[in-house]
Design an enzyme around this catalytic site. Structure first.
Site, PDB file in Angstrom:
ATOM      1  N   LYS A   1       0.853  -1.191   0.000  1.00 16.95           N
ATOM      2  CA  LYS A   1       0.000   0.000   0.000  1.00 16.95           C
ATOM      3  C   LYS A   1       0.886   1.237   0.000  1.00 16.95           C
ATOM      4  O   LYS A   1       1.544   1.550   0.990  1.00 16.95           O
ATOM      5  CB  LYS A   1      -0.902   0.052   1.239  1.00 16.95           C
TER       6      LYS A   1
ATOM      7  N   SER B   1       5.473   7.500  10.058  1.00 22.41           N
ATOM      8  CA  SER B   1       5.575   8.214  11.325  1.00 22.41           C
ATOM      9  C   SER B   1       5.575   7.256  12.511  1.00 22.41           C
ATOM     10  O   SER B   1       5.088   6.122  12.436  1.00 22.41           O
ATOM     11  CB  SER B   1       4.408   9.195  11.473  1.00 22.41           C
TER      12      SER B   1
ATOM     13  N   GLU C   1      10.432   1.468  10.159  1.00 20.46           N
ATOM     14  CA  GLU C   1      11.359   2.593  10.064  1.00 20.46           C
ATOM     15  C   GLU C   1      10.538   3.853  10.273  1.00 20.46           C
ATOM     16  O   GLU C   1       9.715   4.223   9.436  1.00 20.46           O
ATOM     17  CB  GLU C   1      12.061   2.611   8.700  1.00 20.46           C
TER      18      GLU C   1
ATOM     19  N   CYS D   1      12.638  11.630   6.882  1.00 24.46           N
ATOM     20  CA  CYS D   1      12.712  11.120   8.257  1.00 24.46           C
ATOM     21  C   CYS D   1      14.078  11.340   8.870  1.00 24.46           C
ATOM     22  O   CYS D   1      14.205  11.518  10.088  1.00 24.46           O
ATOM     23  CB  CYS D   1      12.322   9.646   8.306  1.00 24.46           C
TER      24      CYS D   1
ATOM     25  N   GLU E   1       8.804  16.010  15.812  1.00 16.16           N
ATOM     26  CA  GLU E   1       9.234  15.875  14.419  1.00 16.16           C
ATOM     27  C   GLU E   1       8.343  16.780  13.561  1.00 16.16           C
ATOM     28  O   GLU E   1       7.130  16.577  13.482  1.00 16.16           O
ATOM     29  CB  GLU E   1       9.120  14.431  13.947  1.00 16.16           C
TER      30      GLU E   1
END
Length: 487
Positions: free
Chosen positions: A183, A237, A259, A293, A390
């Site tokens: 996906k 995330s 990750e 990221c 973040e």
């Protein structure tokens, strides 16, 4: 030949790709081009039934093709043919991705697609070079540690680098003998669909790669909870990763690679090459407008050189060339959505309200689309929102130190531990501190992965579980089995 193109000429049908065929789907989520905010396509939302159909196609492809049992070199050759087609269709892929995403077409042609091709070739070569082991046992027996494919891998990729993130998941999974139900992000799905179509043209068994479009709440949850998906691989995330862990734990135990987010520090000592450090730091926060990221979003600099370094970094920030992703002259990306643009603005505004000072930027750019100015903020501390959260935007915070231990204390984030940068001419310090930084990757006198596919990536703390890239990513797509034979 010019790389610029008319975005209206790029057709993006709302379909899934299952069993080697396009599957028509109803309109779903309305998508807007980040470069100008214009609605341009719809992303369907696959429900549990569509996901089950994709898993069934993957299982059928494995059973009928014997993909996981064939001579490994056959997998190597097939994956190289797929990489060849991706390279040959680079312009089509670049246009599909540039319209929907934040990636400028010139960067896609120059960086993203060549790296994607390299990654697939890199993982392909593991198929006939990595095997099991003989274990030391008594003389009357032979012990073996064999590895085998999992079967069907469920993969979920983010919106920031759609093509290369798909290669991160598909390359090692396929080389290891698995099938995949993938996906892509609902905001940037179209290039990934075309990559899957190219795999069938390259001769990979139809159904080995299945791409289902949709959101996390419906489609992602159906993938992570499906009983016939043996392993999950996710990049995104930390919040989404936690939701996936919860869903897997609630519906059935299975391994996963996650990750996740980062809030990576960059430590600069007074003896560093400041021009080199400024260039690397600026690139790390300006690349994809900070929507990465591993973005090095926390600058921690020795106080005696802070002003000089800030001056050098802001010169890089002032030199950006924003523009639409379909213009080859564009050198600075838009933010992916109006919602994300608003989130960046709210975090910067809240940080300034907490007493920080904006040294550069700090505002939305006055142009069509979703653009935020490169921003540098100092006068922050651990409680400042721009330090704690973040941001996923082009925002760099600055903190200063006078002693090495103070620098390490500032670098240690309570939540994240994905990456870190370190700039010094002192080799002893570099080696000493690289072992003390709480991060899964440490770059010294540089920042960013580049094309070092052999080095695994993955984080400490809430930045993730397991590794992508490197030998570790291939091995993570195979499970081990102990065999003991009496002789």
């Amino acid at each position: 030949m010019s790389l610029s193109f008319d975005p209206a000429a790029v057709i993006m049908p709302p379909v899934h790709f299952i069993g080697g065929e396009r599957v028509a789907a109803a309109d779903g989520i309305t998508l807007h081009r980040p470069s100008d905010g214009v609605a341009f396509a719809s992303c369907p939302v696959a429900d549990a039934g569509i996901v089950d159909r994709a898993v069934g196609a993957a299982r059928m492809a494995l059973a009928t093709s014997g993909w996981g049992r064939v001579r490994p070199r056959e997998r190597v050759d097939a994956l190289h043919r797929w990489a060849d087609l991706i390279a040959a269709e680079a312009m089509t892929l670049a246009r599909l991705e540039a319209v929907a995403s934040t990636r400028p077409v010139a960067e896609l042609i120059r960086v993203d697609i060549p790296i994607t091709v390299e990654q697939i070739r890199f993982f392909a070569e593991f198929a006939d070079k990595e095997g099991g082991d003989l274990a030391p046992t008594a003389a009357d027996s032979v012990g073996m540690i064999a590895t085998e494919p999992y079967g069907v891998i469920g993969a979920i990729t983010p919106w920031n680098f759609p093509i290369s993130m798909a290669a991160w998941k598909l390359g090692p999974a396929l080389a290891a003998g698995n099938a995949v139900v993938l996906k892509p992000s609902e905001m940037t799905p179209f290039a990934t669909l075309f990559m899957a179509e190219l795999s069938v043209r390259a001769g990979l068994p139809a159904g080995l790669i299945n791409v289902v479009l949709g959101d996390g709440r419906t489609t992602g949850a159906a993938i992570t909870s499906h009983p016939d998906i043996a392993k999950i691989s996710f990049t995104g995330s930390t919040g989404a990763g936690a939701a996936i862990m919860e869903n897997v734990a609630r519906t059935g135990i299975k391994p996963m690679t996650l990750e996740l987010g980062g809030k990576s520090p960059q430590l600069v000592f007074a003896d560093a090459d400041l021009a080199l450090a400024a260039g690397a730091i600026a690139r790390s926060i300006l690349a994809n407008a900070g929507q990465v990221c591993v973005a090095g979003s926390r600058l921690i600099v020795e106080a005696t050189v802070a002003d000089e370094l800030i001056g050098l970094i802001t010169k890089h920030m002032a030199a950006i060339r924003p523009g639409p992703t379909w213009d080859e002259a564009t050198g600075y990306a838009p933010i992916v959505s109006a919602r994300q643009l608003g989130r960046i603005k709210s975090i910067v505004d809240a940080t300034l309200a907490q007493g920080a000072q904006c040294r550069f930027g700090g505002e939305c750019l006055d142009r069509p689309g979703y653009f935020y100015a490169p921003t540098l903020i100092d006068g922050v501390d651990a409680n400042s929102r721009a330090v704690a959260e973040e941001i996923f935007g082009p925002v760099l915070t600055v903190q200063t130190f006078r002693e090495e231990e103070e620098a390490l204390a500032l670098a240690d984030h309570p939540t994240y531990g994905l990456c870190a940068g370190l700039y010094t001419r002192d080799l002893s310090r570099a080696l000493r501190l690289s072992g003390r930084l709480e991060a899964g990757t440490v770059w010294i006198n540089r920042y960013g992965r580049s094309r070092d596919h052999i080095l695994p990536t993955g984080g400490y703390k809430q930045s993730g579980l397991g590794k992508d890239l490197g030998r570790e990513a291939y091995l993570a797509n195979r499970r081990s089995k102990s065999v003991l034979i009496a002789i």
